[in-house]
Design a protein around this motif. Structure first.
Motif, PDB file in Angstrom:
ATOM      1  N   LEU A  11       0.825  -1.213   0.000  1.00 43.50           N
ATOM      2  CA  LEU A  11       0.000   0.000   0.000  1.00 43.50           C
ATOM      3  C   LEU A  11       0.853   1.254   0.000  1.00 43.50           C
ATOM      4  O   LEU A  11       0.534   2.250  -0.663  1.00 43.50           O
ATOM      5  CB  LEU A  11      -0.930  -0.002   1.215  1.00 43.50           C
ATOM      6  N   LEU A  12       1.940   1.227   0.739  1.00 45.35           N
ATOM      7  CA  LEU A  12       2.825   2.398   0.798  1.00 45.35           C
ATOM      8  C   LEU A  12       3.457   2.658  -0.560  1.00 45.35           C
ATOM      9  O   LEU A  12       3.506   3.805  -1.023  1.00 45.35           O
ATOM     10  CB  LEU A  12       3.901   2.174   1.857  1.00 45.35           C
ATOM     11  N   GLU A  13       3.936   1.616  -1.221  1.00 47.33           N
ATOM     12  CA  GLU A  13       4.529   1.777  -2.556  1.00 47.33           C
ATOM     13  C   GLU A  13       3.488   2.263  -3.554  1.00 47.33           C
ATOM     14  O   GLU A  13       3.765   3.147  -4.374  1.00 47.33           O
ATOM     15  CB  GLU A  13       5.123   0.443  -3.024  1.00 47.33           C
ATOM     16  N   SER A  14       2.292   1.701  -3.470  1.00 49.62           N
ATOM     17  CA  SER A  14       1.226   2.103  -4.386  1.00 49.62           C
ATOM     18  C   SER A  14       0.821   3.554  -4.157  1.00 49.62           C
ATOM     19  O   SER A  14       0.597   4.316  -5.109  1.00 49.62           O
ATOM     20  CB  SER A  14       0.017   1.190  -4.201  1.00 49.62           C
ATOM     21  N   SER A  15       0.743   3.943  -2.890  1.00 52.87           N
ATOM     22  CA  SER A  15       0.355   5.314  -2.565  1.00 52.87           C
ATOM     23  C   SER A  15       1.394   6.309  -3.069  1.00 52.87           C
ATOM     24  O   SER A  15       1.044   7.344  -3.645  1.00 52.87           O
ATOM     25  CB  SER A  15       0.182   5.458  -1.051  1.00 52.87           C
ATOM     26  N   ASP A  16       2.659   6.004  -2.871  1.00 55.87           N
ATOM     27  CA  ASP A  16       3.731   6.889  -3.349  1.00 55.87           C
ATOM     28  C   ASP A  16       3.702   7.000  -4.871  1.00 55.87           C
ATOM     29  O   ASP A  16       3.884   8.093  -5.432  1.00 55.87           O
ATOM     30  CB  ASP A  16       5.092   6.374  -2.886  1.00 55.87           C
ATOM     31  N   LYS A  17       3.496   5.889  -5.529  1.00 53.90           N
ATOM     32  CA  LYS A  17       3.450   5.886  -6.992  1.00 53.90           C
ATOM     33  C   LYS A  17       2.293   6.734  -7.506  1.00 53.90           C
ATOM     34  O   LYS A  17       2.465   7.554  -8.426  1.00 53.90           O
ATOM     35  CB  LYS A  17       3.305   4.453  -7.498  1.00 53.90           C
ATOM     36  N   LYS A  18       1.133   6.583  -6.913  1.00 51.01           N
ATOM     37  CA  LYS A  18      -0.038   7.347  -7.356  1.00 51.01           C
ATOM     38  C   LYS A  18       0.139   8.840  -7.074  1.00 51.01           C
ATOM     39  O   LYS A  18      -0.289   9.691  -7.859  1.00 51.01           O
ATOM     40  CB  LYS A  18      -1.298   6.821  -6.672  1.00 51.01           C
ATOM     41  N   ALA A  19       0.776   9.160  -5.949  1.00 48.67           N
ATOM     42  CA  ALA A  19       1.010  10.571  -5.621  1.00 48.67           C
ATOM     43  C   ALA A  19       1.953  11.202  -6.637  1.00 48.67           C
ATOM     44  O   ALA A  19       1.738  12.346  -7.071  1.00 48.67           O
ATOM     45  CB  ALA A  19       1.590  10.688  -4.213  1.00 48.67           C
ATOM     46  N   ARG A  20       2.991  10.475  -7.041  1.00 51.86           N
ATOM     47  CA  ARG A  20       3.922  10.995  -8.055  1.00 51.86           C
ATOM     48  C   ARG A  20       3.210  11.177  -9.396  1.00 51.86           C
ATOM     49  O   ARG A  20       3.419  12.184 -10.084  1.00 51.86           O
ATOM     50  CB  ARG A  20       5.103  10.048  -8.219  1.00 51.86           C
ATOM     51  N   GLU A  21       2.385  10.212  -9.749  1.00 52.12           N
ATOM     52  CA  GLU A  21       1.669  10.316 -11.024  1.00 52.12           C
ATOM     53  C   GLU A  21       0.719  11.510 -11.034  1.00 52.12           C
ATOM     54  O   GLU A  21       0.595  12.206 -12.046  1.00 52.12           O
ATOM     55  CB  GLU A  21       0.890   9.021 -11.277  1.00 52.12           C
ATOM     56  N   GLN A  22       0.045  11.743  -9.910  1.00 49.65           N
ATOM     57  CA  GLN A  22      -0.857  12.892  -9.823  1.00 49.65           C
ATOM     58  C   GLN A  22      -0.093  14.199  -9.942  1.00 49.65           C
ATOM     59  O   GLN A  22      -0.541  15.139 -10.614  1.00 49.65           O
ATOM     60  CB  GLN A  22      -1.635  12.842  -8.517  1.00 49.65           C
ATOM     61  N   GLU A  23       1.063  14.273  -9.288  1.00 50.05           N
ATOM     62  CA  GLU A  23       1.873  15.489  -9.343  1.00 50.05           C
ATOM     63  C   GLU A  23       2.403  15.730 -10.752  1.00 50.05           C
ATOM     64  O   GLU A  23       2.387  16.856 -11.254  1.00 50.05           O
ATOM     65  CB  GLU A  23       3.040  15.380  -8.353  1.00 50.05           C
ATOM     66  N   GLU A  24       2.866  14.658 -11.406  1.00 51.13           N
ATOM     67  CA  GLU A  24       3.366  14.798 -12.766  1.00 51.13           C
ATOM     68  C   GLU A  24       2.247  15.203 -13.719  1.00 51.13           C
ATOM     69  O   GLU A  24       2.449  16.045 -14.592  1.00 51.13           O
ATOM     70  CB  GLU A  24       3.988  13.477 -13.219  1.00 51.13           C
TER      71      GLU A  24
END
Length: 219
Positions: A114-127
């Motif tokens: 969940l932590l890896e998925s959350s970080d990945k989604k946050a980066r994608e949203q920012e990009e």
């Protein structure tokens, strides 16, 4: 209290539930204290995490000699593909834990995923946000441009040619003026050598000779 009904659980089950209750006092919820024992744990790795999930566990009567049954519920910001991926990761590990406590390890695997998925989604949203902002700022405002027609082009072309002719004429004029100055200076130098005077100038030496001739005539 999760272990109030001790008669419905083995000693191993009792100890594991006590340990889980101390680690997840707010996240753990008892569903059934009668056999088979059922409970759930809500997981959000961090307060700012985008993804979270609830895992529901069922103890078989002979757990931990049998594998614990679990189900992924209330998955937020996890696609069906991601839920299957998480389940695969859990299954790859839990099989080796048969005969020992299993729930804690399952929760650790889920939290890491969940932590890896959350970080990945946050980066994608920012990009995505930054890329969208760049596209908006860099997109030309076509409404601000004047449409080009044959008439407007011909008008512009005539002005451009006239402007270029003017620049050429000035350039040639400057060159001619420089040449004229050179010729004039050269002419002045030549007249000094021959004794000629420029137009409109009076040679004092000639005037003196003329004066002497006039005196002799009078005498």
């Amino acid at each position: 209290n999760f272990v109030a009904e001790k008669k419905n659980m083995t000693e191993d089950q009792e100890y594991e539930l006590q340990a889980l209750e101390s680690m997840y006092p707010d996240e753990m919820k008892m569903i059934s204290s009668e056999a088979p024992i059922k409970f759930s744990v809500f997981l959000r790795p961090e307060e700012s995490s985008i993804t979270c999930v609830r895992l529901c566990f069922t103890f078989p009567e002979t757990y931990p000699e049998e594998l614990v049954a679990y189900e992924i519920q209330d998955a937020q910001s996890l696609t069906a593909t991601e839920q299957n991926e998480l389940q695969t990761k859990i299954d790859e590990v839990v099989g080796d834990l048969q005969g020992s406590p299993q729930v804690f390890e399952i929760l650790e695997i889920a939290k890491e995923y969940l932590l890896e998925s959350s970080d990945k989604k946050a980066r994608e949203q920012e990009e995505s946000k930054n890329n969208g902002k760049y596209r908006v700022e860099s997109r030309p405002d076509f409404e601000a441009y004047t449409p080009v027609t044959i008439e407007s082009f011909n008008e512009w072309n005539e002005k451009f040619k006239a402007e270029m002719r003017g620049k050429v004429d000035v350039k040639l004029l400057k060159k001619a003026t420089g040449r004229e100055l050179f010729e004039k200076n050269r002419g002045l130098a030549t007249s000094d050598e021959t004794g000629d005077t420029a137009d409109g100038e009076v040679d004092l030496h000639d005037m003196h000779k003329e004066g002497e001739g006039a005196d002799r005539d009078e005498a």
